[in-house]
Design a protein around this motif. Structure first.
Motif, PDB file in Angstrom:
ATOM      1  N   ARG A  61      40.247 -36.353  26.812  1.00  0.00           N
ATOM      2  CA  ARG A  61      40.211 -35.003  27.383  1.00  0.00           C
ATOM      3  C   ARG A  61      39.163 -34.830  28.468  1.00  0.00           C
ATOM      4  O   ARG A  61      39.027 -33.758  29.035  1.00  0.00           O
ATOM      5  N   PHE A  62      38.408 -35.865  28.752  1.00  0.00           N
ATOM      6  CA  PHE A  62      37.324 -35.781  29.729  1.00  0.00           C
ATOM      7  C   PHE A  62      37.700 -36.471  31.035  1.00  0.00           C
ATOM      8  O   PHE A  62      38.289 -37.543  31.023  1.00  0.00           O
ATOM      9  N   ASN A  63      37.327 -35.827  32.146  1.00  0.00           N
ATOM     10  CA  ASN A  63      37.506 -36.440  33.461  1.00  0.00           C
ATOM     11  C   ASN A  63      36.399 -37.467  33.658  1.00  0.00           C
ATOM     12  O   ASN A  63      35.317 -37.341  33.093  1.00  0.00           O
ATOM     13  N   HIS A  64      36.665 -38.436  34.500  1.00  0.00           N
ATOM     14  CA  HIS A  64      35.672 -39.488  34.668  1.00  0.00           C
ATOM     15  C   HIS A  64      35.430 -39.840  36.131  1.00  0.00           C
ATOM     16  O   HIS A  64      35.169 -40.987  36.470  1.00  0.00           O
ATOM     17  N   ASP A  65      35.491 -38.837  36.994  1.00  0.00           N
ATOM     18  CA  ASP A  65      35.123 -39.096  38.383  1.00  0.00           C
ATOM     19  C   ASP A  65      33.634 -38.792  38.563  1.00  0.00           C
ATOM     20  O   ASP A  65      32.962 -38.308  37.651  1.00  0.00           O
TER      21      ASP A  65
ATOM     22  N   PHE B 255      30.889 -36.710  36.279  1.00  0.00           N
ATOM     23  CA  PHE B 255      29.757 -37.498  35.796  1.00  0.00           C
ATOM     24  C   PHE B 255      28.456 -36.734  36.058  1.00  0.00           C
ATOM     25  O   PHE B 255      27.640 -36.557  35.152  1.00  0.00           O
ATOM     26  N   LEU B 256      28.271 -36.262  37.275  1.00  0.00           N
ATOM     27  CA  LEU B 256      27.063 -35.507  37.611  1.00  0.00           C
ATOM     28  C   LEU B 256      26.986 -34.193  36.843  1.00  0.00           C
ATOM     29  O   LEU B 256      25.922 -33.803  36.353  1.00  0.00           O
ATOM     30  N   GLN B 257      28.116 -33.510  36.705  1.00  0.00           N
ATOM     31  CA  GLN B 257      28.137 -32.243  35.971  1.00  0.00           C
ATOM     32  C   GLN B 257      27.796 -32.431  34.495  1.00  0.00           C
ATOM     33  O   GLN B 257      27.250 -31.524  33.864  1.00  0.00           O
ATOM     34  N   SER B 258      28.078 -33.596  33.954  1.00  0.00           N
ATOM     35  CA  SER B 258      27.786 -33.832  32.535  1.00  0.00           C
ATOM     36  C   SER B 258      26.286 -33.799  32.256  1.00  0.00           C
ATOM     37  O   SER B 258      25.867 -33.535  31.122  1.00  0.00           O
ATOM     38  N   PHE B 259      25.485 -34.032  33.281  1.00  0.00           N
ATOM     39  CA  PHE B 259      24.035 -33.975  33.088  1.00  0.00           C
ATOM     40  C   PHE B 259      23.558 -32.535  32.895  1.00  0.00           C
ATOM     41  O   PHE B 259      22.480 -32.315  32.353  1.00  0.00           O
ATOM     42  N   ILE B 260      24.358 -31.568  33.303  1.00  0.00           N
ATOM     43  CA  ILE B 260      24.046 -30.163  33.009  1.00  0.00           C
ATOM     44  C   ILE B 260      24.163 -29.945  31.503  1.00  0.00           C
ATOM     45  O   ILE B 260      23.301 -29.307  30.878  1.00  0.00           O
TER      46      ILE B 260
ATOM     47  N   TYR C   6      32.232 -43.159  30.191  1.00  0.00           N
ATOM     48  CA  TYR C   6      31.380 -43.366  29.017  1.00  0.00           C
ATOM     49  C   TYR C   6      30.152 -42.455  29.056  1.00  0.00           C
ATOM     50  O   TYR C   6      29.836 -41.779  28.081  1.00  0.00           O
ATOM     51  N   VAL C   7      29.467 -42.406  30.178  1.00  0.00           N
ATOM     52  CA  VAL C   7      28.266 -41.569  30.291  1.00  0.00           C
ATOM     53  C   VAL C   7      28.645 -40.093  30.280  1.00  0.00           C
ATOM     54  O   VAL C   7      27.957 -39.273  29.659  1.00  0.00           O
ATOM     55  N   THR C   8      29.736 -39.736  30.951  1.00  0.00           N
ATOM     56  CA  THR C   8      30.171 -38.337  30.975  1.00  0.00           C
ATOM     57  C   THR C   8      30.402 -37.825  29.558  1.00  0.00           C
ATOM     58  O   THR C   8      29.892 -36.771  29.167  1.00  0.00           O
TER      59      THR C   8
ATOM     60  N   ASN D 178      27.135 -37.673  27.462  1.00  0.00           N
ATOM     61  CA  ASN D 178      26.298 -36.518  27.805  1.00  0.00           C
ATOM     62  C   ASN D 178      26.837 -35.240  27.175  1.00  0.00           C
ATOM     63  O   ASN D 178      26.079 -34.437  26.629  1.00  0.00           O
ATOM     64  N   TRP D 179      28.134 -35.041  27.259  1.00  0.00           N
ATOM     65  CA  TRP D 179      28.724 -33.827  26.682  1.00  0.00           C
ATOM     66  C   TRP D 179      28.563 -33.787  25.165  1.00  0.00           C
ATOM     67  O   TRP D 179      28.335 -32.733  24.578  1.00  0.00           O
ATOM     68  N   VAL D 180      28.664 -34.932  24.531  1.00  0.00           N
ATOM     69  CA  VAL D 180      28.602 -34.979  23.072  1.00  0.00           C
ATOM     70  C   VAL D 180      27.214 -34.617  22.545  1.00  0.00           C
ATOM     71  O   VAL D 180      27.084 -34.225  21.390  1.00  0.00           O
ATOM     72  N   THR D 181      26.202 -34.646  23.380  1.00  0.00           N
ATOM     73  CA  THR D 181      24.864 -34.224  22.929  1.00  0.00           C
ATOM     74  C   THR D 181      24.855 -32.756  22.504  1.00  0.00           C
ATOM     75  O   THR D 181      23.945 -32.327  21.789  1.00  0.00           O
ATOM     76  N   LEU D 182      25.858 -32.007  22.932  1.00  0.00           N
ATOM     77  CA  LEU D 182      25.931 -30.596  22.554  1.00  0.00           C
ATOM     78  C   LEU D 182      26.269 -30.410  21.069  1.00  0.00           C
ATOM     79  O   LEU D 182      25.913 -29.392  20.473  1.00  0.00           O
TER      80      LEU D 182
END
Length: 188
Positions: free
Chosen positions: A22-26, A30-35, A101-103, A106-110
Motif C-alpha cells: 500500500r506504500f509508494n516507493h518513489d 521516501f522524503l515525505q516518510s521522514f515527516i 524499504y525505508v519509506t 519510517n511510517w511504521v514508527t507511528l
C-alpha cells in the motif's frame, strides 16, 4: 494517500503481507516518510524528563543537556539506520527496493508511537512513574522490531533468517546509540 497508508499501517501492525503493497516507493514519498518519522521526535523529547528522574546515570548532567543528547541521538540513530538499510539493500542486490524499504520503515514508527502515547499521558499526569510503564515500553519496542523484521522479509523478499538478522542489527544500532547517549551524559 494518507488513507491508503493508514490502512497499510493497520495491516502491517497485524503482520498482514498486503500492508507493504500500500506504500509508494518513489523519491518524493521516501522524503515525505521522514515527516512521519519526525513525528516521534517531539514525543521522545517530552518523555526525557520522566526518564531523567528515573535513571540515576543521567542525572550527572543537566536535564537540558540530556534532552539535547536525546535530540542528537534521534538524528544520529535515524541516519545510521538509513545508512545500514542502504548497505544491506545493496549487499543483497536489492538496491531497487531501498526507497520502499525505508519509506515503509519510517511510517511504521507511528505504530509504537501510538501505543506509547497513553504511557506518556499517565506519566505526565503523575498517575504512574517511568519505572511502572517501562515494561510496556519494552513490549512496544520488541513489537516495533518484530514489525521491522516483517517489513524486511516482505519488502526485500528475503528469507526469515536474514530478515531476523536485519531486525537484530537495527535493534543493535538503536540500542548502541542509547548506550552512547548514557555514556556521554555521564562524562558531560
Amino acid at each position: 494517500m494518507l488513507k491508503q497508508y493508514a490502512l497499510g499501517l493497520f495491516e502491517i501492525s497485524l503482520f498482514m503481507r498486503i500492508g507493504v503493497s500500500r506504500f509508494n516507493h518513489d523519491f518524493k514519498h521516501f522524503l515525505q516518510s521522514f515527516i512521519a518519522l519526525g513525528l516521534t521526535l517531539p514525543f521522545t523529547l517530552i518523555s526525557v524528563p520522566h526518564l531523567y528522574w528515573a535513571k540515576d546515570d543521567l542525572r550527572s548532567s543537566s536535564l537540558d543537556v540530556v534532552t539535547m543528547l536525546f535530540g542528537i541521538k534521534f538524528f544520529v540513530s535515524a541516519a545510521l539506520l538509513v545508512g545500514f538499510s542502504y548497505i544491506i539493500c545493496n549487499v543483497l542486490h536489492k538496491g531497487s527496493l531501498f526507497l520502499k524499504y525505508v519509506t515503509i520503515s519510517n511510517w511504521v514508527t507511528l505504530i509504537p508511537l501510538l501505543l506509547y502515547i497513553p504511557c506518556l499521558y499517565v506519566m505526565s499526569r503523575g498517575l504512574q512513574t517511568y519505572d511502572v510503564v517501562y515494561p510496556f515500553l519494552i513490549v512496544f519496542s520488541v513489537y516495533g522490531y518484530a514489525m521491522g523484521t516483517f517489513i524486511a522479509k516482505h519488502v526485500l523478499k528475503i528469507p526469515w533468517e536474514l530478515a531476523v538478522f536485519v531486525g537484530i542489527c537495527s535493534m543493535a544500532i538503536s540500542e548502541g546509540c542509547y548506550k552512547l547517549l548514557f555514556f556521554i551524559a555521564n562524562i558531560v
